[in-house]
Scaffold this active site. Sequence first.
Site, PDB file in Angstrom:
ATOM      1  N   SER A  12    -104.046 -32.088 -92.912  1.00 21.42           N
ATOM      2  CA  SER A  12    -104.621 -31.540 -94.138  1.00 21.42           C
ATOM      3  C   SER A  12    -105.608 -30.447 -93.794  1.00 21.42           C
ATOM      4  CB  SER A  12    -105.337 -32.641 -94.927  1.00 21.42           C
ATOM      5  OG  SER A  12    -106.094 -32.092 -95.990  1.00 21.42           O
ATOM      6  N   SER A  40     -91.542 -41.682-100.733  1.00 22.73           N
ATOM      7  CA  SER A  40     -91.119 -42.027-102.093  1.00 22.73           C
ATOM      8  C   SER A  40     -91.594 -41.060-103.167  1.00 22.73           C
ATOM      9  CB  SER A  40     -91.595 -43.447-102.452  1.00 22.73           C
ATOM     10  OG  SER A  40     -93.015 -43.517-102.462  1.00 22.73           O
ATOM     11  N   ARG A  41     -92.670 -40.326-102.899  1.00 23.20           N
ATOM     12  CA  ARG A  41     -93.229 -39.463-103.939  1.00 23.20           C
ATOM     13  C   ARG A  41     -93.754 -38.164-103.349  1.00 23.20           C
ATOM     14  NH1 ARG A  41     -97.829 -42.356-107.067  1.00 23.20           N
ATOM     15  NH2 ARG A  41     -98.651 -42.614-104.955  1.00 23.20           N
ATOM     16  N   ILE A  71    -102.247 -29.401-103.297  1.00 24.65           N
ATOM     17  CA  ILE A  71    -100.829 -29.430-103.650  1.00 24.65           C
ATOM     18  C   ILE A  71    -100.656 -30.148-104.977  1.00 24.65           C
ATOM     19  CG2 ILE A  71     -98.527 -30.173-102.925  1.00 24.65           C
ATOM     20  CD1 ILE A  71     -99.764 -28.016-101.126  1.00 24.65           C
ATOM     21  N   ALA A 105    -111.662 -37.273 -91.057  1.00 23.75           N
ATOM     22  CA  ALA A 105    -111.636 -37.723 -89.670  1.00 23.75           C
ATOM     23  C   ALA A 105    -110.230 -38.109 -89.239  1.00 23.75           C
ATOM     24  CB  ALA A 105    -112.583 -38.915 -89.488  1.00 23.75           C
ATOM     25  N   ALA A 106    -109.507 -38.803 -90.110  1.00 24.37           N
ATOM     26  CA  ALA A 106    -108.136 -39.202 -89.784  1.00 24.37           C
ATOM     27  C   ALA A 106    -107.240 -37.981 -89.625  1.00 24.37           C
ATOM     28  CB  ALA A 106    -107.592 -40.131 -90.868  1.00 24.37           C
ATOM     29  N   LYS A 107    -107.376 -37.019 -90.520  1.00 22.45           N
ATOM     30  CA  LYS A 107    -106.528 -35.835 -90.460  1.00 22.45           C
ATOM     31  C   LYS A 107    -106.880 -34.944 -89.270  1.00 22.45           C
ATOM     32  CE  LYS A 107    -103.870 -36.644 -93.985  1.00 22.45           C
ATOM     33  NZ  LYS A 107    -102.416 -36.896 -93.793  1.00 22.45           N
ATOM     34  N   TYR A 114    -111.050 -39.635 -94.585  1.00 26.36           N
ATOM     35  CA  TYR A 114    -109.799 -38.874 -94.661  1.00 26.36           C
ATOM     36  C   TYR A 114    -109.836 -37.662 -93.742  1.00 26.36           C
ATOM     37  CZ  TYR A 114    -105.766 -36.641 -96.935  1.00 26.36           C
ATOM     38  OH  TYR A 114    -104.547 -36.054 -97.194  1.00 26.36           O
ATOM     39  N   ASP A 152     -95.118 -51.094 -93.735  1.00 27.79           N
ATOM     40  CA  ASP A 152     -96.521 -50.728 -93.564  1.00 27.79           C
ATOM     41  C   ASP A 152     -96.684 -50.063 -92.203  1.00 27.79           C
ATOM     42  OD1 ASP A 152     -99.236 -50.471 -93.471  1.00 27.79           O
ATOM     43  OD2 ASP A 152     -99.680 -52.623 -93.500  1.00 27.79           O
ATOM     44  N   ASN A 167     -95.711 -38.623 -92.756  1.00 30.70           N
ATOM     45  CA  ASN A 167     -96.328 -38.164 -94.002  1.00 30.70           C
ATOM     46  C   ASN A 167     -97.141 -39.254 -94.691  1.00 30.70           C
ATOM     47  OD1 ASN A 167     -96.503 -36.352 -96.505  1.00 30.70           O
ATOM     48  ND2 ASN A 167     -95.442 -38.158 -97.320  1.00 30.70           N
TER      49      ASN A 167
END
Length: 249
Positions: free
Chosen positions: A144, A16-17, A190, A159-161, A157, A65, A92
């Site tokens: 990322s 959406s963005r 970005i 760790a997830a990436k 963040y 979700d 994404n």
Amino acid sequence: MTSPPADRVVLVTGGSRGIGRAICTALASPGTTVYFNYHNHTEAAETTAAAIRQAGGKAFYDSVDVASPDAVTAYIQHILKEAGRIDVLVNNAGVTRDGLLVRMKDADWDAVMDTNLKGAFNCMRAVGKAMMKQRYGRIVNITSVVGVSGNAGQANYAAAKAGIIGLTKAVAQELASRNITVNAVAPGYILTDMTQDLGDAAKTALIDQIPLGRIGTPEDVAGVVAFLVSPAGDYMTGQVIHVSGGMYM
């Protein structure tokens, strides 16, 4: 090179963005149907849909979700029933819940891992089955630069990436024999809603870390995604492409 179907069906999560919207627009073309999900930004989703249609594509969007396996499975089955196939998946969708490790709440860790990493897993598992049957598919996961460099205050963040990178490489090996490629794109800083709100001093400090001397745009990232899912990217799989202006080399 393998020619993609003329009536290609694309699914972009978190469309959406920002980067997601730019990816949706970059992949839209006459004959292409772009599905995308959002979580809380209905008005923004309508703007993305309008951009897709202006580019010549068909646009459909829903609030889904990605952290919920059941919701993802139902969404994928809906698309397959309606469109008959899914040719491209771009993972994404993501959230941030920044904070120092010693102060981080369990809920903040779980929210980031569930959406950013488990969400990608949920979508790849559901879409992978359909792509294997059709013996064609292109998957791109948005990771990322902090997934490889780390970043103070973003343990969850990062760790997830980092997990997305490992997930990408493992699934690329599993699906390659079925003509399915799986790659990752790692953006640096970005220009998004978050960075636009930074003060001049903060922006200058960010730019000082970037050899190319500017903050990237969502279109910088979207162009690389478009390449990876095009025939020109057919011989690339299991790769992590950095779009960071040289922050990580």
